[in-house]
Design a protein around this motif. Sequence first.
Motif, short mmCIF file in Angstrom:
data_model
loop_
_atom_site.label_atom_id
_atom_site.label_comp_id
_atom_site.label_asym_id
_atom_site.label_seq_id
_atom_site.Cartn_x
_atom_site.Cartn_y
_atom_site.Cartn_z
N ASP A 108 43.06 27.56 46.35
CA ASP A 108 42.95 27.38 47.70
C ASP A 108 43.97 27.55 48.53
O ASP A 108 45.04 27.41 49.62
CB ASP A 108 42.13 25.60 48.07
CG ASP A 108 40.72 25.91 48.17
OD1 ASP A 108 40.25 27.60 47.96
OD2 ASP A 108 39.93 25.12 47.45
N GLU A 109 45.13 27.10 47.40
CA GLU A 109 46.37 27.22 47.96
C GLU A 109 47.11 28.05 47.42
O GLU A 109 48.13 28.34 48.39
CB GLU A 109 47.25 25.65 46.74
CG GLU A 109 46.71 24.62 47.38
CD GLU A 109 47.40 23.92 46.83
OE1 GLU A 109 48.52 23.62 45.62
OE2 GLU A 109 46.66 22.58 46.70
N GLY A 110 46.26 29.77 47.80
CA GLY A 110 46.79 30.68 46.85
C GLY A 110 47.60 31.10 45.99
O GLY A 110 47.75 31.98 45.77
N ILE A 147 35.84 24.73 41.06
CA ILE A 147 36.27 25.56 41.06
C ILE A 147 35.62 26.47 42.56
O ILE A 147 35.16 26.91 42.04
CB ILE A 147 37.34 25.98 40.79
CG1 ILE A 147 37.05 25.36 39.23
CG2 ILE A 147 38.59 26.53 40.68
CD1 ILE A 147 38.25 25.77 38.11
N THR A 148 36.57 25.80 44.06
CA THR A 148 35.85 27.01 45.19
C THR A 148 37.24 27.68 44.85
O THR A 148 38.65 28.00 45.12
CB THR A 148 35.51 26.56 46.55
OG1 THR A 148 35.17 25.03 45.70
CG2 THR A 148 35.75 27.11 47.24
N THR A 149 36.83 29.78 45.48
CA THR A 149 38.04 30.35 45.30
C THR A 149 37.12 31.01 46.59
O THR A 149 35.72 31.32 46.77
CB THR A 149 37.96 31.60 44.12
OG1 THR A 149 39.30 32.78 44.83
CG2 THR A 149 36.84 31.78 43.53
N TYR A 197 33.44 31.67 46.71
CA TYR A 197 33.03 31.58 44.91
C TYR A 197 32.73 30.48 44.35
O TYR A 197 34.13 29.54 44.76
CB TYR A 197 33.40 32.60 43.97
CG TYR A 197 32.70 34.53 44.53
CD1 TYR A 197 32.35 34.84 44.02
CD2 TYR A 197 33.69 34.79 46.02
CE1 TYR A 197 31.62 36.46 44.45
CE2 TYR A 197 33.24 36.11 45.82
CZ TYR A 197 32.26 36.99 45.16
OH TYR A 197 31.99 38.11 45.64
N LEU A 198 32.18 29.90 43.47
CA LEU A 198 31.98 28.36 43.14
C LEU A 198 32.24 29.00 41.84
O LEU A 198 31.19 29.53 40.82
CB LEU A 198 31.23 27.53 43.78
CG LEU A 198 30.49 27.50 44.98
CD1 LEU A 198 29.51 26.25 45.00
CD2 LEU A 198 31.73 26.58 45.49
#
Length: 69
Positions: A51-53, A31-33, A21-22
Amino acid sequence: MKQTVLIVIFALGLAACSSEYLIATADGQIITTHEKPELDRDTGMIEFEDDEGRTQQIPQSQVKQIIER
């Protein structure tokens, strides 16, 4: 040999099922998830995992668009 082919097919199947998802913000950030962002109705914040959890939140008013890719 058959086992290797099955492993490759399984791995490709898993990769095809995942969605990204963007989140486009009002200030132009993207933001990317890897999980679907969710709205916390009590606080009005969009919650997602980066991205880093880490769990992140941004105000719904700052989110311009959420796109599934």
